[in-house]
Design an enzyme around this catalytic site. Structure first.
Site, PDB file in Angstrom:
ATOM      1  CG  ASN A  10      -1.704   1.245   1.398  1.00  0.00           C
ATOM      2  OD1 ASN A  10      -1.825   2.035   0.457  1.00  0.00           O
ATOM      3  ND2 ASN A  10      -2.277   1.448   2.581  1.00  0.00           N
ATOM      4  CD1 TRP A  11       3.382   0.977  -2.899  1.00  0.00           C
ATOM      5  CD2 TRP A  11       3.614   2.245  -4.729  1.00  0.00           C
ATOM      6  NE1 TRP A  11       4.126   0.265  -3.807  1.00  0.00           N
ATOM      7  CE2 TRP A  11       4.290   1.025  -4.948  1.00  0.00           C
ATOM      8  CE3 TRP A  11       3.620   3.196  -5.753  1.00  0.00           C
ATOM      9  CZ2 TRP A  11       4.962   0.731  -6.137  1.00  0.00           C
ATOM     10  CZ3 TRP A  11       4.289   2.907  -6.942  1.00  0.00           C
ATOM     11  CH2 TRP A  11       4.958   1.698  -7.124  1.00  0.00           C
ATOM     12  CE  LYS A  12       0.255   3.417   4.801  1.00  0.00           C
ATOM     13  NZ  LYS A  12       0.119   3.560   6.237  1.00  0.00           N
ATOM     14  CG  HIS A 101      -5.771   1.799   5.014  1.00  0.00           C
ATOM     15  ND1 HIS A 101      -5.359   2.730   5.943  1.00  0.00           N
ATOM     16  CD2 HIS A 101      -4.748   0.929   4.858  1.00  0.00           C
ATOM     17  CE1 HIS A 101      -4.127   2.429   6.325  1.00  0.00           C
ATOM     18  NE2 HIS A 101      -3.723   1.341   5.690  1.00  0.00           N
ATOM     19  CD  GLU A 103      -2.947   5.397   6.707  1.00  0.00           C
ATOM     20  OE1 GLU A 103      -2.952   5.494   5.463  1.00  0.00           O
ATOM     21  OE2 GLU A 103      -1.992   4.915   7.346  1.00  0.00           O
ATOM     22  CD  GLU A 173      -3.667  -2.768   7.107  1.00  0.00           C
ATOM     23  OE1 GLU A 173      -2.537  -2.962   6.658  1.00  0.00           O
ATOM     24  OE2 GLU A 173      -4.308  -1.738   6.877  1.00  0.00           O
ATOM     25  N   GLY A 179       2.204   1.948  10.668  1.00  0.00           N
ATOM     26  CA  GLY A 179       3.139   3.060  10.541  1.00  0.00           C
ATOM     27  C   GLY A 179       3.828   3.441  11.840  1.00  0.00           C
ATOM     28  CB  SER A 220       5.006  -2.086  11.904  1.00  0.00           C
ATOM     29  OG  SER A 220       4.544  -0.764  12.152  1.00  0.00           O
ATOM     30  N   GLY A 241       2.796  -1.175   4.245  1.00  0.00           N
ATOM     31  CA  GLY A 241       2.889   0.233   3.889  1.00  0.00           C
ATOM     32  C   GLY A 241       4.335   0.645   3.682  1.00  0.00           C
ATOM     33  N   GLY A 242       4.962   1.146   4.759  1.00  0.00           N
ATOM     34  CA  GLY A 242       6.311   1.710   4.681  1.00  0.00           C
ATOM     35  C   GLY A 242       7.323   0.836   3.952  1.00  0.00           C
TER      36      GLY A 242
HETATM   37  C1  PEP Z   1      -0.806  -0.011   5.887  1.00  0.00           C
HETATM   38  O1  PEP Z   1      -0.866   1.176   5.633  1.00  0.00           O
HETATM   39  O2  PEP Z   1      -1.689  -0.769   5.454  1.00  0.00           O
HETATM   40  C2  PEP Z   1       0.316  -0.500   6.678  1.00  0.00           C
HETATM   41  C3  PEP Z   1       0.252  -1.707   7.157  1.00  0.00           C
HETATM   42  O3  PEP Z   1       1.338   0.388   6.884  1.00  0.00           O
HETATM   43  P1  PEP Z   1       2.754   0.036   7.603  1.00  0.00           P
HETATM   44  O4  PEP Z   1       3.258  -1.239   7.007  1.00  0.00           O
HETATM   45  O5  PEP Z   1       3.625   1.214   7.275  1.00  0.00           O
HETATM   46  O6  PEP Z   1       2.467  -0.105   9.047  1.00  0.00           O
END
Ligand code: PEP
Length: 260
Positions: A10-12, A101, A103, A173, A179, A220, A241-242
């Protein structure tokens, strides 16, 4: 039927078209051929921002990388400023879409009801939906994790048939792990994944839904913790994500998944 692992990035709101195409080049160089093609290999998905989709689709063409969007509106067209329809996503060439998601729930008023509407639009347009659920830290501390996840799933999946579930992937999640660098332990994650699978046994009379629906962990996940998480019996991949923005890290997770 064994569930094929899915590693999804997920590049957000990161990477414009040029940077996104470069990231795909770098990921392809890192994973090499064969890492996610055939055999016991994981499926690999990247979900860039809308304006980056075309460039990423062009660069991913002919590779094992699949491309998805990060949101979908329920209407086919109309006065919905800032939204994108399922038909538009199909025309663009994506195969997947992330829905619900945390967010979007936290910052953009997404509710279980709108997640359900978006999911129906995804299925109608032949897209595979990655539906996100998860509790906040306060909800975990209050001991309501399972109740929150159950409420989110019952809302998101209202009126979805066993057949429709073939196009659904769940991403558990925990909000407190997204994050933050604070990953759920293997046991914490497995416990919720097993709960979700058990819930599907009660929600759907067809046992294949519980057996075949993939449940990803997100929060994470990185090259170091992926091995333990992916070794859990009810964890079928990751929504990342990251680490998905760093080619070497994303490739390392894919390689770990290949061995899981
Ligand atoms: C996400 O945004 O779905 C996610 C899991 O982010 P991260 O891996 O950065 O925690």
């Amino acid at each position: 039927m064994a569930r094929q692992i899915l590693i999804a990035g997920n590049w957000k709101m990161n990477k414009g078209a040029a940077d996104g195409a470069q990231l795909i080049k770098d990921i392809k160089a890192q994973i090499g051929c064969g890492c996610c093609c055939g055999g016991k290999s994981p499926e690999v998905l990247v979900c860039p921002p809308f304006t980056t989709l075309s460039a990423v689709l062009a660069e991913a063409k002919g590779s094992c990388l699949q491309v998805g969007a990060q949101n979908i509106h329920w209407a086919e067209q109309g006065a919905f400023t800032g939204e994108i329809s399922g038909a538009m996503l199909k025309e663009c060439g994506v195969t997947h879409v992330i829905i619900g998601h945390s967010e979007r729930r936290q910052y953009f008023g997404e509710t279980d009801a709108t997640v359900n509407q978006r999911l129906k639009a995804a299925l109608k347009n032949g897209l595979t939906a990655v539906v996100c659920v998860g509790e906040t830290l306060a909800e975990r501390m209050a001991g309501t994790t399972n109740a929150v996840v159950e409420r989110q799933l019952r809302g998101a999946l209202a009126d979805i048939s066993a057949d429709g579930m073939k196009q659904v992937v769940i991403a558990y999640e925990p909000v407190w792990a997204i994050g933050t660098g604070q990953v759920a332990s293997d046991e914490q994650a497995q416990e919720v994944h097993a709960f979700i699978r058990g819930l599907f046994k009660t929600m759907f009379s067809c046992p294949s839904v519980a057996d075949n629906t993939r449940i990803l962990y997100g929060g994470s996940m990185n090259a170091t913790n992926a091995g333990g998480l992916l070794a859990q019996p009810d964890i079928d991949g990751g929504l990342i994500g990251g680490a998905s923005l760093k080619p070497a890290d994303f490739a390392a997770i894919i390689k770990t998944a290949t061995k899981a």
